[in-house]
Design an enzyme around this catalytic site. Structure first.
Site, PDB file in Angstrom:
ATOM      1  N   ARG A   1      50.236  20.650  -5.310  1.00  0.00           N
ATOM      2  CA  ARG A   1      50.007  21.917  -5.233  1.00  0.00           C
ATOM      3  C   ARG A   1      48.810  22.579  -4.056  1.00  0.00           C
ATOM      4  O   ARG A   1      48.706  23.138  -3.177  1.00  0.00           O
ATOM      5  CB  ARG A   1      49.847  23.538  -5.927  1.00  0.00           C
ATOM      6  CG  ARG A   1      51.920  23.115  -6.593  1.00  0.00           C
ATOM      7  CD  ARG A   1      51.778  24.167  -7.841  1.00  0.00           C
ATOM      8  NE  ARG A   1      51.454  24.278  -9.079  1.00  0.00           N
ATOM      9  CZ  ARG A   1      51.282  23.723  -9.780  1.00  0.00           C
ATOM     10  NH1 ARG A   1      52.598  22.869  -9.607  1.00  0.00           N
ATOM     11  NH2 ARG A   1      50.943  23.113 -11.111  1.00  0.00           N
TER      12      ARG A   1
ATOM     13  N   GLU B   1      53.697  46.381  -3.044  1.00  0.00           N
ATOM     14  CA  GLU B   1      54.948  45.569  -2.814  1.00  0.00           C
ATOM     15  C   GLU B   1      56.672  46.503  -2.589  1.00  0.00           C
ATOM     16  O   GLU B   1      57.048  45.548  -3.710  1.00  0.00           O
ATOM     17  CB  GLU B   1      54.897  44.165  -2.136  1.00  0.00           C
ATOM     18  CG  GLU B   1      56.346  43.264  -1.889  1.00  0.00           C
ATOM     19  CD  GLU B   1      56.266  41.856  -1.494  1.00  0.00           C
ATOM     20  OE1 GLU B   1      54.912  41.518  -2.125  1.00  0.00           O
ATOM     21  OE2 GLU B   1      57.160  41.102  -0.934  1.00  0.00           O
TER      22      GLU B   1
ATOM     23  N   LYS C   1      48.182  41.547  -4.671  1.00  0.00           N
ATOM     24  CA  LYS C   1      49.587  41.879  -3.967  1.00  0.00           C
ATOM     25  C   LYS C   1      50.256  42.540  -6.353  1.00  0.00           C
ATOM     26  O   LYS C   1      49.999  41.212  -6.885  1.00  0.00           O
ATOM     27  CB  LYS C   1      50.264  40.416  -3.450  1.00  0.00           C
ATOM     28  CG  LYS C   1      51.650  41.063  -3.550  1.00  0.00           C
ATOM     29  CD  LYS C   1      52.583  40.290  -3.102  1.00  0.00           C
ATOM     30  CE  LYS C   1      53.405  39.225  -3.772  1.00  0.00           C
ATOM     31  NZ  LYS C   1      54.017  37.998  -3.225  1.00  0.00           N
TER      32      LYS C   1
ATOM     33  N   LYS D   1      53.704  46.528   1.903  1.00  0.00           N
ATOM     34  CA  LYS D   1      54.701  44.980   2.242  1.00  0.00           C
ATOM     35  C   LYS D   1      55.937  45.493   1.720  1.00  0.00           C
ATOM     36  O   LYS D   1      56.812  45.375   0.402  1.00  0.00           O
ATOM     37  CB  LYS D   1      53.883  43.915   1.480  1.00  0.00           C
ATOM     38  CG  LYS D   1      54.839  43.030   1.366  1.00  0.00           C
ATOM     39  CD  LYS D   1      53.612  41.480   1.285  1.00  0.00           C
ATOM     40  CE  LYS D   1      54.866  40.574   1.030  1.00  0.00           C
ATOM     41  NZ  LYS D   1      54.267  39.320   1.173  1.00  0.00           N
TER      42      LYS D   1
HETATM   43  P1  13P Z   1      58.943  36.044   1.584  1.00  0.00           P
HETATM   44  O1  13P Z   1      58.076  36.485   3.396  1.00  0.00           O
HETATM   45  O2  13P Z   1      59.241  34.500   1.775  1.00  0.00           O
HETATM   46  O3  13P Z   1      59.476  36.875   1.791  1.00  0.00           O
HETATM   47  O4  13P Z   1      57.181  36.287   0.740  1.00  0.00           O
HETATM   48  C1  13P Z   1      56.570  37.482   0.832  1.00  0.00           C
HETATM   49  C2  13P Z   1      56.192  37.434  -0.241  1.00  0.00           C
HETATM   50  O5  13P Z   1      54.814  37.573  -0.581  1.00  0.00           O
HETATM   51  C3  13P Z   1      57.042  38.361  -1.330  1.00  0.00           C
HETATM   52  O6  13P Z   1      56.520  38.431  -2.460  1.00  0.00           O
END
Ligand code: 13P
Length: 355
Positions: free
Chosen positions: A60, A191, A150, A233
């Site tokens: 990772r 998000e 986030k 987001k």
């Molecule tokens: P994806 O663009 O692969 O959907 O991932 C963005 C993300 O941070 C999901 O939480």
């Protein structure tokens, strides 16, 4: 005071609105967007499984170092969302990865939610955990260099999903998270992700996304979150993955219609997730959104995980000798999405990894 707002917006002894605005300004730049490299342990294992690589801490570290040190990444990437583990890892020269990012003009951030569980009392709906102890954890992340955070809430789509309880409960959690972040001087990426899974129509996605966003902004208001100090987001408005695809112009029209109705102009930037679109689709759709006419009071950019990384992962395959090829694949997606973010993408030749 007896005001009508439940919590004073953007005020309080502990909220430094100037610092929040400066971070947001660093996350908005023409031709640039955010890399989501914050896959949780389970998700990165699935991604590595798909290329036959074992998900060890060292693999990772090697993979995420490769992304962050890609030469010129800062030309198209202005922020990176890291997983907690990555905040504490170093590049091959022993430099902490958040510092590696910052030295390239890429603002480091961190995923702070702890993933989803079923929402009790609402079969088929989910809720995200991680609020307990969040303020304390943020202090640690800040000390490691994170300037934004986030948190993702997810919504399944069905005839009766998401239910009203899920829409209000998820919004409340997002708003609590956002306010705690702002009081810590950390910009919250908010998000709410309406999932693409299923056979639903683009109209159904539009209906759900609009209801979700209305609930989220009502909750942000109740909690006095400074809208100028967040990044939104969201998902794009798309048909379900088992439904016939919609043309980019249709996606753009449906997406902008919903966002104009539901997202206040005070929100500085909307950074879409890619959410299971192919790399090329996510670029085409972002371009169409930016190229469309009509009012667009926010920056409209990207915060892609799979959309930026899928071709790079395939090129890497876990082998150090492929690092340069993986970096080139990542940089190419970053460059094309940077163009799409400005409505200047002109298409590309088809390649299996990107399609
Ligand atoms: P994806 O663009 O692969 O959907 O991932 C963005 C993300 O941070 C999901 O939480």
């Amino acid at each position: 005071m007896g005001g009508i707002a439940a919590a004073p917006r953007g005020q309080g002894d502990r909220m430094d609105a100037g610092a929040l605005r400066r971070t947001v300004a660093d996350l908005i730049a023409p031709g640039k967007g955010i890399l989501a490299a914050d896959e949780s342990s389970g998700t990165i294992k699935r991604r590595f499984d798909s290329i036959g690589v074992e998900s060890t801490e060292e693999n990772r570290r090697a993979y995420r170092t490769l992304l962050l040190t890609a030469p010129g990444a800062g030309d198209s990437i202005c922020g990176v969302i890291l997983f907690e583990e990555t905040l504490g890892q170093c590049d091959d020269a022993g430099v902490p990865l958040p510092e590696v990012a910052a030295s390239r003009g890429i603002v480091p951030g961190v995923k702070v939610d702890k993933g989803t569980v079923p929402l009790a009392g609402a079969p088929g709906d989910l809720i995200t955990e991680g609020l307990d102890g969040l303020a304390g954890r943020l202090e640690g992340y800040k000390a490691q260099g994170a300037r934004f955070a986030k948190w993702r809430e997810v919504y399944n789509v069905g005839d009766a999903l998401p239910g009203a309880l899920a829409v209000s409960a998820n919004a409340e959690v997002l708003a609590r998270y956002a306010r705690v972040c702002q009081e810590a001087g950390v910009v919250p990426i908010v998000e709410p992700e309406v999932l693409m899974d299923g056979g639903h129509s683009i109209e159904r996605c539009a209906e759900v996304t609009e209801a979700v966003l209305h609930a989220v902004f009502a909750a942000l208001d109740r909690h006095g979150v400074l809208l100028e100090g967040i990044v939104l987001k969201p998902n794009m408005v798309l048909p379900g993955s088992e439904h016939e695809k919609a043309a980019p112009e249709r996606v753009a029209e449906a997406t902008l219609t919903v966002f104009r109705r539901a997202v206040p102009a005070a929100v500085p930037t909307i950074n879409f997730l890619s959410g299971g679109q192919s790399a090329v689709e996510s670029t085409e759709n972002l371009h169409a959104i930016n190229a469309a006419s009509g009012p667009k009071p926010w920056a409209l950019s990207f915060s892609y995980g799979r959309g930026l990384q899928a071709p790079a992962l395939a090129a890497w395959g876990g082998r150090a000798e492929n690092a340069a090829a993986a970096q080139a694949a990542f940089l190419e997606r970053a460059r094309l999405n940077g163009l799409a973010r400005d409505g200047r993408y002109e298409g590309e030749p088809a390649t299996p990894a990107a399609g």
